[in-house]
Motif scaffolding. Sequence first.
Motif, PDB file in Angstrom:
ATOM      1  N   PHE A 148      -3.507  -4.644 -15.034  1.00  0.00           N
ATOM      2  CA  PHE A 148      -2.109  -4.705 -15.447  1.00  0.00           C
ATOM      3  C   PHE A 148      -1.213  -3.761 -14.663  1.00  0.00           C
ATOM      4  O   PHE A 148      -0.018  -3.645 -14.951  1.00  0.00           O
ATOM      5  CB  PHE A 148      -1.958  -4.434 -16.951  1.00  0.00           C
ATOM      6  CG  PHE A 148      -2.494  -3.085 -17.388  1.00  0.00           C
ATOM      7  CD1 PHE A 148      -1.681  -1.977 -17.411  1.00  0.00           C
ATOM      8  CD2 PHE A 148      -3.815  -2.960 -17.795  1.00  0.00           C
ATOM      9  CE1 PHE A 148      -2.170  -0.745 -17.824  1.00  0.00           C
ATOM     10  CE2 PHE A 148      -4.312  -1.730 -18.219  1.00  0.00           C
ATOM     11  CZ  PHE A 148      -3.489  -0.620 -18.225  1.00  0.00           C
ATOM     12  N   ILE A 149      -1.736  -3.087 -13.649  1.00  0.00           N
ATOM     13  CA  ILE A 149      -0.952  -2.192 -12.804  1.00  0.00           C
ATOM     14  C   ILE A 149      -0.893  -2.761 -11.394  1.00  0.00           C
ATOM     15  O   ILE A 149      -1.906  -3.216 -10.857  1.00  0.00           O
ATOM     16  CB  ILE A 149      -1.550  -0.769 -12.792  1.00  0.00           C
ATOM     17  CG1 ILE A 149      -1.353  -0.113 -14.170  1.00  0.00           C
ATOM     18  CG2 ILE A 149      -0.916   0.085 -11.704  1.00  0.00           C
ATOM     19  CD1 ILE A 149      -1.942   1.262 -14.288  1.00  0.00           C
ATOM     20  N   ASP A 150       0.294  -2.747 -10.798  1.00  0.00           N
ATOM     21  CA  ASP A 150       0.499  -3.313  -9.459  1.00  0.00           C
ATOM     22  C   ASP A 150       0.101  -2.278  -8.408  1.00  0.00           C
ATOM     23  O   ASP A 150       0.939  -1.536  -7.880  1.00  0.00           O
ATOM     24  CB  ASP A 150       1.963  -3.724  -9.288  1.00  0.00           C
ATOM     25  CG  ASP A 150       2.174  -4.612  -8.075  1.00  0.00           C
ATOM     26  OD1 ASP A 150       1.351  -4.550  -7.148  1.00  0.00           O
ATOM     27  OD2 ASP A 150       3.166  -5.363  -8.055  1.00  0.00           O
ATOM     28  N   ASN A 151      -1.189  -2.221  -8.099  1.00  0.00           N
ATOM     29  CA  ASN A 151      -1.669  -1.263  -7.113  1.00  0.00           C
ATOM     30  C   ASN A 151      -1.150  -1.564  -5.706  1.00  0.00           C
ATOM     31  O   ASN A 151      -1.005  -0.662  -4.880  1.00  0.00           O
ATOM     32  CB  ASN A 151      -3.202  -1.250  -7.099  1.00  0.00           C
ATOM     33  CG  ASN A 151      -3.775  -0.606  -8.347  1.00  0.00           C
ATOM     34  OD1 ASN A 151      -3.419   0.502  -8.700  1.00  0.00           O
ATOM     35  ND2 ASN A 151      -4.663  -1.314  -9.031  1.00  0.00           N
ATOM     36  N   ALA A 152      -0.873  -2.833  -5.428  1.00  0.00           N
ATOM     37  CA  ALA A 152      -0.344  -3.190  -4.112  1.00  0.00           C
ATOM     38  C   ALA A 152       1.035  -2.553  -3.902  1.00  0.00           C
ATOM     39  O   ALA A 152       1.326  -2.014  -2.821  1.00  0.00           O
ATOM     40  CB  ALA A 152      -0.257  -4.708  -3.976  1.00  0.00           C
ATOM     41  N   ALA A 153       1.886  -2.610  -4.923  1.00  0.00           N
ATOM     42  CA  ALA A 153       3.207  -1.985  -4.826  1.00  0.00           C
ATOM     43  C   ALA A 153       3.085  -0.467  -4.676  1.00  0.00           C
ATOM     44  O   ALA A 153       3.829   0.161  -3.907  1.00  0.00           O
ATOM     45  CB  ALA A 153       4.049  -2.331  -6.050  1.00  0.00           C
ATOM     46  N   HIS A 154       2.141   0.136  -5.391  1.00  0.00           N
ATOM     47  CA  HIS A 154       1.918   1.579  -5.262  1.00  0.00           C
ATOM     48  C   HIS A 154       1.523   1.940  -3.837  1.00  0.00           C
ATOM     49  O   HIS A 154       2.079   2.862  -3.232  1.00  0.00           O
ATOM     50  CB  HIS A 154       0.824   2.035  -6.230  1.00  0.00           C
ATOM     51  CG  HIS A 154       1.259   2.057  -7.656  1.00  0.00           C
ATOM     52  ND1 HIS A 154       0.437   2.486  -8.684  1.00  0.00           N
ATOM     53  CD2 HIS A 154       2.423   1.713  -8.243  1.00  0.00           C
ATOM     54  CE1 HIS A 154       1.084   2.400  -9.830  1.00  0.00           C
ATOM     55  NE2 HIS A 154       2.293   1.931  -9.588  1.00  0.00           N
ATOM     56  N   ALA A 155       0.562   1.213  -3.298  1.00  0.00           N
ATOM     57  CA  ALA A 155       0.076   1.501  -1.948  1.00  0.00           C
ATOM     58  C   ALA A 155       1.162   1.242  -0.906  1.00  0.00           C
ATOM     59  O   ALA A 155       1.363   2.036   0.018  1.00  0.00           O
ATOM     60  CB  ALA A 155      -1.163   0.663  -1.649  1.00  0.00           C
ATOM     61  N   GLY A 156       1.879   0.115  -1.055  1.00  0.00           N
ATOM     62  CA  GLY A 156       2.940  -0.192  -0.112  1.00  0.00           C
ATOM     63  C   GLY A 156       4.054   0.835  -0.133  1.00  0.00           C
ATOM     64  O   GLY A 156       4.560   1.246   0.919  1.00  0.00           O
ATOM     65  N   GLY A 157       4.439   1.279  -1.325  1.00  0.00           N
ATOM     66  CA  GLY A 157       5.471   2.300  -1.426  1.00  0.00           C
ATOM     67  C   GLY A 157       5.015   3.628  -0.843  1.00  0.00           C
ATOM     68  O   GLY A 157       5.778   4.306  -0.144  1.00  0.00           O
TER      69      GLY A 157
ATOM     70  N   LEU B 286      11.252  -1.462  -0.885  1.00  0.00           N
ATOM     71  CA  LEU B 286      11.073  -2.676  -0.082  1.00  0.00           C
ATOM     72  C   LEU B 286       9.625  -2.839   0.360  1.00  0.00           C
ATOM     73  O   LEU B 286       9.043  -3.924   0.201  1.00  0.00           O
ATOM     74  CB  LEU B 286      11.993  -2.635   1.132  1.00  0.00           C
ATOM     75  CG  LEU B 286      11.864  -3.816   2.103  1.00  0.00           C
ATOM     76  CD1 LEU B 286      12.162  -5.135   1.399  1.00  0.00           C
ATOM     77  CD2 LEU B 286      12.784  -3.623   3.304  1.00  0.00           C
ATOM     78  N   THR B 287       9.007  -1.773   0.892  1.00  0.00           N
ATOM     79  CA  THR B 287       7.622  -1.889   1.355  1.00  0.00           C
ATOM     80  C   THR B 287       6.663  -2.124   0.190  1.00  0.00           C
ATOM     81  O   THR B 287       5.686  -2.870   0.321  1.00  0.00           O
ATOM     82  CB  THR B 287       7.199  -0.633   2.138  1.00  0.00           C
ATOM     83  OG1 THR B 287       7.364   0.537   1.312  1.00  0.00           O
ATOM     84  CG2 THR B 287       8.025  -0.477   3.404  1.00  0.00           C
ATOM     85  N   GLY B 288       6.958  -1.516  -0.958  1.00  0.00           N
ATOM     86  CA  GLY B 288       6.118  -1.748  -2.129  1.00  0.00           C
ATOM     87  C   GLY B 288       6.226  -3.173  -2.627  1.00  0.00           C
ATOM     88  O   GLY B 288       5.218  -3.812  -2.962  1.00  0.00           O
TER      89      GLY B 288
ATOM     90  N   LEU C 206       2.773   4.176   1.544  1.00  0.00           N
ATOM     91  CA  LEU C 206       2.728   4.097   3.007  1.00  0.00           C
ATOM     92  C   LEU C 206       4.142   4.064   3.591  1.00  0.00           C
ATOM     93  O   LEU C 206       4.408   4.682   4.630  1.00  0.00           O
ATOM     94  CB  LEU C 206       1.936   2.870   3.432  1.00  0.00           C
ATOM     95  CG  LEU C 206       0.430   2.901   3.107  1.00  0.00           C
ATOM     96  CD1 LEU C 206      -0.226   1.590   3.495  1.00  0.00           C
ATOM     97  CD2 LEU C 206      -0.242   4.065   3.823  1.00  0.00           C
ATOM     98  N   GLY C 207       5.048   3.320   2.937  1.00  0.00           N
ATOM     99  CA  GLY C 207       6.420   3.265   3.423  1.00  0.00           C
ATOM    100  C   GLY C 207       7.092   4.620   3.394  1.00  0.00           C
ATOM    101  O   GLY C 207       7.780   5.014   4.348  1.00  0.00           O
ATOM    102  N   GLY C 208       6.889   5.368   2.299  1.00  0.00           N
ATOM    103  CA  GLY C 208       7.486   6.697   2.205  1.00  0.00           C
ATOM    104  C   GLY C 208       6.881   7.672   3.196  1.00  0.00           C
ATOM    105  O   GLY C 208       7.597   8.491   3.799  1.00  0.00           O
ATOM    106  N   ALA C 209       5.561   7.602   3.379  1.00  0.00           N
ATOM    107  CA  ALA C 209       4.902   8.498   4.335  1.00  0.00           C
ATOM    108  C   ALA C 209       5.381   8.219   5.755  1.00  0.00           C
ATOM    109  O   ALA C 209       5.664   9.143   6.526  1.00  0.00           O
ATOM    110  CB  ALA C 209       3.389   8.336   4.238  1.00  0.00           C
ATOM    111  N   ALA C 210       5.487   6.937   6.109  1.00  0.00           N
ATOM    112  CA  ALA C 210       5.963   6.581   7.447  1.00  0.00           C
ATOM    113  C   ALA C 210       7.397   7.047   7.660  1.00  0.00           C
ATOM    114  O   ALA C 210       7.748   7.575   8.728  1.00  0.00           O
ATOM    115  CB  ALA C 210       5.851   5.071   7.650  1.00  0.00           C
ATOM    116  N   THR C 211       8.233   6.891   6.646  1.00  0.00           N
ATOM    117  CA  THR C 211       9.617   7.350   6.743  1.00  0.00           C
ATOM    118  C   THR C 211       9.677   8.859   6.921  1.00  0.00           C
ATOM    119  O   THR C 211      10.481   9.381   7.701  1.00  0.00           O
ATOM    120  CB  THR C 211      10.406   6.943   5.487  1.00  0.00           C
ATOM    121  OG1 THR C 211      10.288   5.527   5.288  1.00  0.00           O
ATOM    122  CG2 THR C 211      11.875   7.307   5.617  1.00  0.00           C
ATOM    123  N   GLY C 212       8.798   9.574   6.214  1.00  0.00           N
ATOM    124  CA  GLY C 212       8.762  11.023   6.349  1.00  0.00           C
ATOM    125  C   GLY C 212       8.353  11.466   7.738  1.00  0.00           C
ATOM    126  O   GLY C 212       8.932  12.400   8.314  1.00  0.00           O
TER     127      GLY C 212
END
Length: 389
Positions: free
Chosen positions: A324-333, A259-261, A335-341
């Motif tokens: 051609f790579i979605d860096n925004a989705a990578h960064a968002g995911g 979702l965050t990604g 940060l979302g996973g780190a915050a959840t952790g």
Amino acid sequence: MGSADVEAATGQLPWDGPEAFPEKPDDGAEYGYVLSDSHHGCSREILEERSAEVNAWGSPTVVRVWTPESPYLVLPEEVPWLHDAVRKRNRRTGLRGLIWSVVFLLVFSPLLLFADSKLFRIFLVFYYLPIFVSAAASVRAMFKSPSLKPEEVRREAEASRYEAWVVTRPITYTKWLCGFVVAAGVCQAAGLENSINAAGLVKDAVWRGQWWRLFTCSMLHVSFMHFWMNFLALRGLGRLVEAHASRWHLPVVFLVSVLTGSLASLLLLPSTTSAGASGGLMGLIGFLGAAGYRHREHLPRSFLRGILLNVLFVGLIGVVGFDFIDNAAHAGGLLGGAATGLVLVRGRAGAYGSEPPRWLRRAGVAALSLLLLVTATTIWAILKTTIRP
């Protein structure tokens, strides 16, 4: 007895305690080794010879042995009189690794003659960089092995026990998530041309109310290579999450990170269409980084270093393939996973391996059920588009 109980009872972490490896066989042989899950009794001299061997790929032939000194199976690195055999084995491993690095370079290099600029960059990052890193590590092992001190061999044993423990952990929910991705991939193969438009992260469609695309895009991939690499990453990262947290953490972290990604991609790259599980995978890396920080006193030093290298590697891929790579989705995911952790993983002393609370177990089951619904929605959207006349 769970890992938390082992630590409380013995003062040891699960990979250091007696339950990390089973008891040695009661067949009368004082010395022996395990090979392909079969036990082989032998003399001390033969055990020294076998402990120094490597297979064709450079991996140790024997990774668990038994001796009169311990009632349990142990690693060769943990037996002082096998240290010379370990040094020989490491030197042979380094030599085999260097040979295979050269072979892979010779095999892949001609492909660059026919590669376009995009494929050329992919080869540089996904193939050549790991090959050069492996070659450097192999050379280092070859020259350092003969002079390894006993304390260095013991440190290798600590790392090896941890690695052996990780690969034996159950991956209950990891298998479920992999199954979801495979199911969507099979359906996508039947309607590949339309699947991304049907259920991918098409930004205009999301703004028109198709919010479910924020989740269904994680089950789709743009090519078989994209699918295969994400599948392998999901299996490996999922195992680590289940080993260091619990199976219930895994679907919660993955769902939040997807979702965050997707939201980051929606807001920062509004004119592109995206697909892939990378946001969720980066979330698993972020979660493991947070968990490793919380439990830094328990885990091997190589754990956080490995997480950081993964982040740097993905970042390098993003720089090389920025168009051609979605860096925004990578960064968002991430940060979302780190915050959840940071929210879910407790960091107090002795908390490593603790049983998660009931609410988190229920949240894990609910998240897995939602991901099953996401998979079904993805398949329905693909089939609806594919069979439309």
